[in-house]
Write an enzyme that holds these catalytic residues in place. Sequence first.
Site: not given
Ligand code: NAI
Length: 509
Positions: A146, A125, A158, A196
């Site tokens: 995205h 993001s 996106e 954003n």
């Molecule tokens: P989250 O913390 O809920 O999930 C991330 C997951 O990735 C966790 O389950 C973790 O164990 C796993 N993980 C971490 N490193 C890893 C690796 N090397 N290999 C495999 N799994 C791994 O985070 P979330 O919120 O789902 O965000 C994920 C991505 O999406 C980030 O890049 C974030 O910036 C992006 N994003 C988040 C949004 C949001 O509103 N939460 C919106 C749009 C994008």
Amino acid sequence: MAFDANRDDLTVGVIGTGAMGRGIVQVAAAGGMRVLMTDTRPGAAAEARDFVDKMLARAAEKGSITRDEAAAATGRIQVVGGPADMKPCHVVIEAIVENLQAKQELFGELEAIVAPDCILATNTSSLSVVTIASKLKTPGRFAGLHFFNPVPLMKLVEVVEGLRTEAWVVEALMTVGRRMTREPVHLKDAPGFLVNQVGRGFTLEASHLAYEGIAGFIDVDRVMRDVGGFRMGPFELMELTGLDVTHPASELIYNQFFHEPRYRPNLIMRSRYEAGVLGRKTKRGFYDYDAEMKPVIAPEQPAPAAHPGSVWVSPAEPQGCAALTELLKKLGARIESGAKPDARALILVTPIGQDATTCAVEQGLDPKRTVAVDTLFPMAKRRTIMGTPLTDEGYRQGAHGLLASDGVPVTVCRDSPGFIAQRIVAMIVNIGCSIAQSRTAQPADIDKAVTLGLNYPHGPFKFGDVLGPGRVYQVLSSMHRIYGDPRYRPDIWLTRRARLGVSLLTPEP
Ligand code: NAI
């Protein structure tokens, strides 16, 4: 590259199955794709799959899909051990922790595993797609995809083209997005992408207003809901998102844009962020909360009973003067018709982008009797007024009492070029225009992204057209002149279309 994004057996890998990854798994499986999912935390991917199964079953109960479709989607999802198992994938989407090095390492590993025509996509993001791709051997097949949270409810995706992303990859991801029943929008990599970036206009300008003491948080929210037509005010929104997310994202966008003043954050946000006063999640933010976590909102002060003897409306802004005069007639005000106000009349001005002080000084009006009324937005649900620092309290109360006499609430703010709504909406329009001018995305796509991703009443271009490009230009150029801050300079896209008197959507080859 002969990549068939419509093939029946299209296989999508999802790495990282947290809040975002699991949502992506759900829409991909529901869209008919086979999905392989993995996560480094033991058991996380299986938990996420169970969650998705439940979500699909619930969708079937609600009737949005059939039971057979839900069962088929569930059957297409498979938990795998790690990136090494992504070999059969045609597209791999990464949704792991927001850390540049972790993402670059993961894609480096994947490059050696998947087929040469497998598309690699990041759901980052805030990181630059170009920067993530910089360590890849084959950056041409890499792009951003995205999604928004919660993925199954947020239709927008996106599709972010990096500097070296090849055209077939963008085209394929647009198709994949549509197959996931999303609404894909194409853009070139830029800090904050589309949504954003435009969103900074809303939250940052609101913080600047509050920092200047123009209005309190609750008042700004009320005005943006009732006058601007937004579902949620900027502070309410930041309460829900949390300043631990909003503030670092704002600083990052500002820094990535080489300190472009339009994206400048301010101390209102940073000091709260540093103090841990983050919003709902810390039970204290811009709002206070009661034991049941309901925001504590003091009722609005009742309007004063005061009424002015006679009212003179400045003709300097003919449209505003006409709209206000019509309203005053309905309210039964005694309206003066002379070219100049009588010695004791309440003086009302209807500035576009100016403050009450500038109006009084430049029009040669008595600042003690001058009150400004925002007429750029509809006045049916709420009215915004402001005086000069010298406005006599009796005249301010007279204006307030008169304008509230039909029961419509009135917000009284401190003197401000552009009141509250004018300046916040003008910033949203201006940022949208700068995105189009830089060829990051097409105006219609920017509007689509903003309405779908942010739920604003209009995207920046439509909003500008509804208010009138010339008037939005006037708001910004007046603010620019009064503050002397390049933050408010009108973007050249807006300036040209305002001067030519055409829609802000007018393209340019
Ligand atoms: P989250 O913390 O809920 O999930 C991330 C997951 O990735 C966790 O389950 C973790 O164990 C796993 N993980 C971490 N490193 C890893 C690796 N090397 N290999 C495999 N799994 C791994 O985070 P979330 O919120 O789902 O965000 C994920 C991505 O999406 C980030 O890049 C974030 O910036 C992006 N994003 C988040 C949004 C949001 O509103 N939460 C919106 C749009 C994008």
